[in-house]
Design a protein around this motif. Structure first.
Motif, PDB file in Angstrom:
ATOM      1  N   ALA A  75       4.042  13.850  -4.065  1.00  0.00           N
ATOM      2  CA  ALA A  75       4.063  15.309  -4.155  1.00  0.00           C
ATOM      3  C   ALA A  75       2.669  15.910  -4.315  1.00  0.00           C
ATOM      4  O   ALA A  75       2.266  16.771  -3.525  1.00  0.00           O
ATOM      5  CB  ALA A  75       4.984  15.759  -5.287  1.00  0.00           C
ATOM      6  N   PRO A  76       1.873  15.497  -5.324  1.00  0.00           N
ATOM      7  CA  PRO A  76       0.525  16.076  -5.427  1.00  0.00           C
ATOM      8  C   PRO A  76      -0.368  15.712  -4.249  1.00  0.00           C
ATOM      9  O   PRO A  76      -1.200  16.521  -3.821  1.00  0.00           O
ATOM     10  CB  PRO A  76      -0.014  15.506  -6.742  1.00  0.00           C
ATOM     11  CG  PRO A  76       0.831  14.326  -7.041  1.00  0.00           C
ATOM     12  CD  PRO A  76       2.169  14.621  -6.463  1.00  0.00           C
ATOM     13  N   GLN A 133      -3.819   9.561   5.407  1.00  0.00           N
ATOM     14  CA  GLN A 133      -4.451   9.951   4.150  1.00  0.00           C
ATOM     15  C   GLN A 133      -3.461   9.860   2.998  1.00  0.00           C
ATOM     16  O   GLN A 133      -3.803   9.377   1.907  1.00  0.00           O
ATOM     17  CB  GLN A 133      -4.989  11.379   4.260  1.00  0.00           C
ATOM     18  CG  GLN A 133      -6.248  11.517   5.090  1.00  0.00           C
ATOM     19  CD  GLN A 133      -6.661  12.969   5.228  1.00  0.00           C
ATOM     20  OE1 GLN A 133      -5.867  13.819   5.625  1.00  0.00           O
ATOM     21  NE2 GLN A 133      -7.913  13.267   4.914  1.00  0.00           N
ATOM     22  N   LEU A 134      -2.239  10.313   3.228  1.00  0.00           N
ATOM     23  CA  LEU A 134      -1.224  10.258   2.182  1.00  0.00           C
ATOM     24  C   LEU A 134      -0.896   8.812   1.821  1.00  0.00           C
ATOM     25  O   LEU A 134      -0.693   8.490   0.641  1.00  0.00           O
ATOM     26  CB  LEU A 134       0.031  10.989   2.657  1.00  0.00           C
ATOM     27  CG  LEU A 134       1.105  11.275   1.605  1.00  0.00           C
ATOM     28  CD1 LEU A 134       0.540  12.156   0.499  1.00  0.00           C
ATOM     29  CD2 LEU A 134       2.313  11.945   2.249  1.00  0.00           C
ATOM     30  N   TYR A 135      -0.872   7.935   2.825  1.00  0.00           N
ATOM     31  CA  TYR A 135      -0.621   6.522   2.557  1.00  0.00           C
ATOM     32  C   TYR A 135      -1.750   5.921   1.726  1.00  0.00           C
ATOM     33  O   TYR A 135      -1.509   5.150   0.780  1.00  0.00           O
ATOM     34  CB  TYR A 135      -0.475   5.773   3.879  1.00  0.00           C
ATOM     35  CG  TYR A 135      -0.372   4.271   3.717  1.00  0.00           C
ATOM     36  CD1 TYR A 135       0.772   3.687   3.194  1.00  0.00           C
ATOM     37  CD2 TYR A 135      -1.440   3.447   4.070  1.00  0.00           C
ATOM     38  CE1 TYR A 135       0.866   2.312   3.029  1.00  0.00           C
ATOM     39  CE2 TYR A 135      -1.357   2.072   3.912  1.00  0.00           C
ATOM     40  CZ  TYR A 135      -0.200   1.506   3.392  1.00  0.00           C
ATOM     41  OH  TYR A 135      -0.132   0.144   3.229  1.00  0.00           O
ATOM     42  N   ALA A 136      -3.000   6.280   2.063  1.00  0.00           N
ATOM     43  CA  ALA A 136      -4.140   5.777   1.290  1.00  0.00           C
ATOM     44  C   ALA A 136      -4.083   6.276  -0.149  1.00  0.00           C
ATOM     45  O   ALA A 136      -4.391   5.532  -1.093  1.00  0.00           O
ATOM     46  CB  ALA A 136      -5.450   6.203   1.951  1.00  0.00           C
ATOM     47  N   THR A 146     -10.515  18.589  -5.116  1.00  0.00           N
ATOM     48  CA  THR A 146     -10.064  19.811  -5.783  1.00  0.00           C
ATOM     49  C   THR A 146      -8.545  19.922  -5.738  1.00  0.00           C
ATOM     50  O   THR A 146      -7.906  20.266  -6.735  1.00  0.00           O
ATOM     51  CB  THR A 146     -10.699  21.045  -5.124  1.00  0.00           C
ATOM     52  OG1 THR A 146     -12.124  20.950  -5.209  1.00  0.00           O
ATOM     53  CG2 THR A 146     -10.242  22.321  -5.809  1.00  0.00           C
ATOM     54  N   GLY A 147      -7.965  19.629  -4.577  1.00  0.00           N
ATOM     55  CA  GLY A 147      -6.519  19.719  -4.444  1.00  0.00           C
ATOM     56  C   GLY A 147      -5.790  18.732  -5.331  1.00  0.00           C
ATOM     57  O   GLY A 147      -4.810  19.088  -6.000  1.00  0.00           O
ATOM     58  N   LEU A 148      -6.250  17.496  -5.368  1.00  0.00           N
ATOM     59  CA  LEU A 148      -5.592  16.502  -6.213  1.00  0.00           C
ATOM     60  C   LEU A 148      -5.712  16.868  -7.684  1.00  0.00           C
ATOM     61  O   LEU A 148      -4.746  16.716  -8.457  1.00  0.00           O
ATOM     62  CB  LEU A 148      -6.207  15.116  -5.956  1.00  0.00           C
ATOM     63  CG  LEU A 148      -5.829  14.441  -4.641  1.00  0.00           C
ATOM     64  CD1 LEU A 148      -6.647  13.168  -4.434  1.00  0.00           C
ATOM     65  CD2 LEU A 148      -4.345  14.120  -4.589  1.00  0.00           C
ATOM     66  N   GLY A 149      -6.879  17.350  -8.104  1.00  0.00           N
ATOM     67  CA  GLY A 149      -7.031  17.775  -9.487  1.00  0.00           C
ATOM     68  C   GLY A 149      -6.171  18.980  -9.813  1.00  0.00           C
ATOM     69  O   GLY A 149      -5.595  19.079 -10.907  1.00  0.00           O
ATOM     70  N   LEU A 150      -6.056  19.888  -8.864  1.00  0.00           N
ATOM     71  CA  LEU A 150      -5.260  21.096  -9.057  1.00  0.00           C
ATOM     72  C   LEU A 150      -3.791  20.776  -9.284  1.00  0.00           C
ATOM     73  O   LEU A 150      -3.116  21.432 -10.084  1.00  0.00           O
ATOM     74  CB  LEU A 150      -5.420  22.003  -7.835  1.00  0.00           C
ATOM     75  CG  LEU A 150      -4.676  23.338  -7.830  1.00  0.00           C
ATOM     76  CD1 LEU A 150      -5.197  24.237  -8.945  1.00  0.00           C
ATOM     77  CD2 LEU A 150      -4.844  24.026  -6.479  1.00  0.00           C
ATOM     78  N   PHE A 151      -3.291  19.734  -8.617  1.00  0.00           N
ATOM     79  CA  PHE A 151      -1.875  19.392  -8.706  1.00  0.00           C
ATOM     80  C   PHE A 151      -1.606  18.202  -9.627  1.00  0.00           C
ATOM     81  O   PHE A 151      -0.599  17.513  -9.496  1.00  0.00           O
ATOM     82  CB  PHE A 151      -1.322  19.133  -7.311  1.00  0.00           C
ATOM     83  CG  PHE A 151      -1.419  20.330  -6.413  1.00  0.00           C
ATOM     84  CD1 PHE A 151      -0.726  21.491  -6.715  1.00  0.00           C
ATOM     85  CD2 PHE A 151      -2.217  20.308  -5.288  1.00  0.00           C
ATOM     86  CE1 PHE A 151      -0.821  22.608  -5.896  1.00  0.00           C
ATOM     87  CE2 PHE A 151      -2.320  21.419  -4.466  1.00  0.00           C
ATOM     88  CZ  PHE A 151      -1.619  22.577  -4.772  1.00  0.00           C
ATOM     89  N   LEU A 197      -3.248  17.788   0.446  1.00  0.00           N
ATOM     90  CA  LEU A 197      -3.546  17.792   1.877  1.00  0.00           C
ATOM     91  C   LEU A 197      -3.094  19.091   2.529  1.00  0.00           C
ATOM     92  O   LEU A 197      -3.754  19.585   3.454  1.00  0.00           O
ATOM     93  CB  LEU A 197      -2.870  16.597   2.554  1.00  0.00           C
ATOM     94  CG  LEU A 197      -3.405  15.224   2.148  1.00  0.00           C
ATOM     95  CD1 LEU A 197      -2.614  14.111   2.840  1.00  0.00           C
ATOM     96  CD2 LEU A 197      -4.882  15.089   2.488  1.00  0.00           C
ATOM     97  N   LEU A 198      -1.980  19.657   2.061  1.00  0.00           N
ATOM     98  CA  LEU A 198      -1.511  20.912   2.626  1.00  0.00           C
ATOM     99  C   LEU A 198      -2.484  22.044   2.348  1.00  0.00           C
ATOM    100  O   LEU A 198      -2.814  22.829   3.249  1.00  0.00           O
ATOM    101  CB  LEU A 198      -0.135  21.255   2.070  1.00  0.00           C
ATOM    102  CG  LEU A 198       0.417  22.612   2.523  1.00  0.00           C
ATOM    103  CD1 LEU A 198       0.728  22.587   4.017  1.00  0.00           C
ATOM    104  CD2 LEU A 198       1.652  22.994   1.724  1.00  0.00           C
ATOM    105  N   THR A 199      -2.959  22.155   1.103  1.00  0.00           N
ATOM    106  CA  THR A 199      -3.902  23.225   0.783  1.00  0.00           C
ATOM    107  C   THR A 199      -5.216  23.032   1.527  1.00  0.00           C
ATOM    108  O   THR A 199      -5.829  24.007   1.983  1.00  0.00           O
ATOM    109  CB  THR A 199      -4.162  23.280  -0.724  1.00  0.00           C
ATOM    110  OG1 THR A 199      -4.510  21.961  -1.214  1.00  0.00           O
ATOM    111  CG2 THR A 199      -2.926  23.752  -1.476  1.00  0.00           C
ATOM    112  N   ASP A 200      -5.658  21.778   1.685  1.00  0.00           N
ATOM    113  CA  ASP A 200      -6.862  21.511   2.470  1.00  0.00           C
ATOM    114  C   ASP A 200      -6.639  21.901   3.931  1.00  0.00           C
ATOM    115  O   ASP A 200      -7.494  22.544   4.559  1.00  0.00           O
ATOM    116  CB  ASP A 200      -7.232  20.035   2.354  1.00  0.00           C
ATOM    117  CG  ASP A 200      -8.418  19.663   3.218  1.00  0.00           C
ATOM    118  OD1 ASP A 200      -9.440  20.379   3.187  1.00  0.00           O
ATOM    119  OD2 ASP A 200      -8.342  18.661   3.951  1.00  0.00           O
TER     120      ASP A 200
END
Length: 347
Positions: free
Chosen positions: A118-119, A106-109, A68-73, A124-127
């Motif tokens: 950025a997204p 997670q960000l590296y993956a 959801t977060g990745l799609g949102l951003f 990850l921040l919103t999660d």
């Protein structure tokens, strides 16, 4: 050349497996396998399977929030990839102090899969934000339902609970302020660039331009939060379900021993108190503190003879077993990438 990459893959995979083995040796060195087998023999495995299914729900909810977060951003990803990010976060959060290694890995993956920083960072921040708020919510429920019992345990328990709640809220506020403030991160990056210009004069300018691009992308992504409040609300509800499933494991262990009298929500709340009290302390997986806290908080829930067995089974189902599975899965995937990805470059 392919033979060289094959040997490199073996070496890298062997190093990862060695580190994985060292991790489990450190985490499990104080556990007695004989006591664990005895506890398994006393319990009804069908209820333990329900607990394991709740842990799978925990991962599924984490993956859904990341998706959801990745799609949102503006950087959508398939659910399978997000499930992999959830597993990565669980493993590296479990083996690093204060769960500090989960989000960077997670960000590296995500970056390796083609997602811009950025997204990915904002997803990850919103999660993380919804997860921490849900943790405070369930701990508050637990304290409300068990306040008399908790206060009888002494000022130490109350102070740990208050410290955990305040620290979690402060971390959330600080991170959100840093990311959503238009000046905080650029100012910090500017401070970092000052020594970089002296130490790496040829690369400093490239790093500065890269940083400016990330801040621009970040500001564009943060604007999405103001227009997608419903999605953020859904992420919070998903985190509530996620942590309810995670905190329910002691309840299923309770039923596995044939015990009755405690409600599902009361035990979810009590586990929420324990989680919030120890999760921010600088120990990998909060090992030792979680076990000791379980023995303290659940002494009125489980009979004295069953309490150590209940602690072992609860930690095995909710932590050790899935830590082992996630570590083996990531090791297998690391081997595949080490063997196949370099070879692909040569073709």
């Amino acid at each position: 050349m392919n033979k060289l990459h094959w040997k490199k893959g073996i070496a890298c995979g062997g190093l990862f497996l060695a580190l994985l083995g060292l991790t489990f040796y450190i985490l499990l060195s104080d556990q007695d396998p004989g006591k664990l087998w005895t506890a398994l023999g006393q319990a009804e495995w069908s209820w333990l399977a329900v607990g394991a299914a709740c842990m799978m729900l925990f991962f599924c909810c984490e993956a859904k929030n990341i998706q959801t977060g990745l799609g949102l951003f503006g950087s959508p990803a398939p659910y399978a990839s997000c499930f992999l990010y959830a597993i990565t976060g669980f493993f590296f959060s479990s083996v690093t102090p204060s769960a500090s290694g989960g989000q960077p890995m997670q960000l590296y993956a995500m970056y390796r899969d083609g997602h811009a920083p950025a997204p990915g960072a904002l997803a990850l921040l919103t999660d993380f934000f919804s997860f921490q708020l849900a943790a405070v919510f369930w701990a508050s429920v637990g304290f409300f339902l068990h306040h008399a019992q908790l206060l009888r345990l002494g000022n130490g328990v109350w102070l740990c609970f208050a410290f955990g709640a305040v620290l979690n809220l402060l971390v959330v506020v600080a991170l959100c302020g840093a990311v959503f403030s238009p000046r905080a991160l650029p100012t910090l990056w500017g401070w970092l660039m000052r020594p970089a210009r002296c130490l790496f004069p040829q690369r400093a300018e490239g790093w500065r331009r890269w940083g400016e691009k990330q801040w621009k992308d970040l500001r564009q992504c943060t604007r999405c939060c103001r227009t997608h409040k419903r999605q953020l609300g859904k992420m919070f509800l998903t985190s509530l379900v996620q942590l309810a499933a995670y905190h329910s494991v002691p309840f299923w262990v309770y039923l596995a021993f044939g015990l009755q009298g405690q409600s599902f929500w009361a035990m979810v709340g009590l586990q929420g108190v324990l989680f919030l009290s120890v999760s921010s302390l600088p120990l990998p997986g909060a090992v030792g503190l979680t076990e000791g806290g379980f023995l303290l908080l659940y002494q009125t829930i489980f009979p004295g003879a069953l309490l150590p067995s209940a602690m072992l089974l609860s930690r095995t189902v909710s932590f050790y077993f899935f830590l082992l599975l996630s570590g083996l899965f990531l090791a297998f995937r690391f081997l595949r990438l080490a063997w196949r990805h370099p070879a692909a470059k040569t073709t």
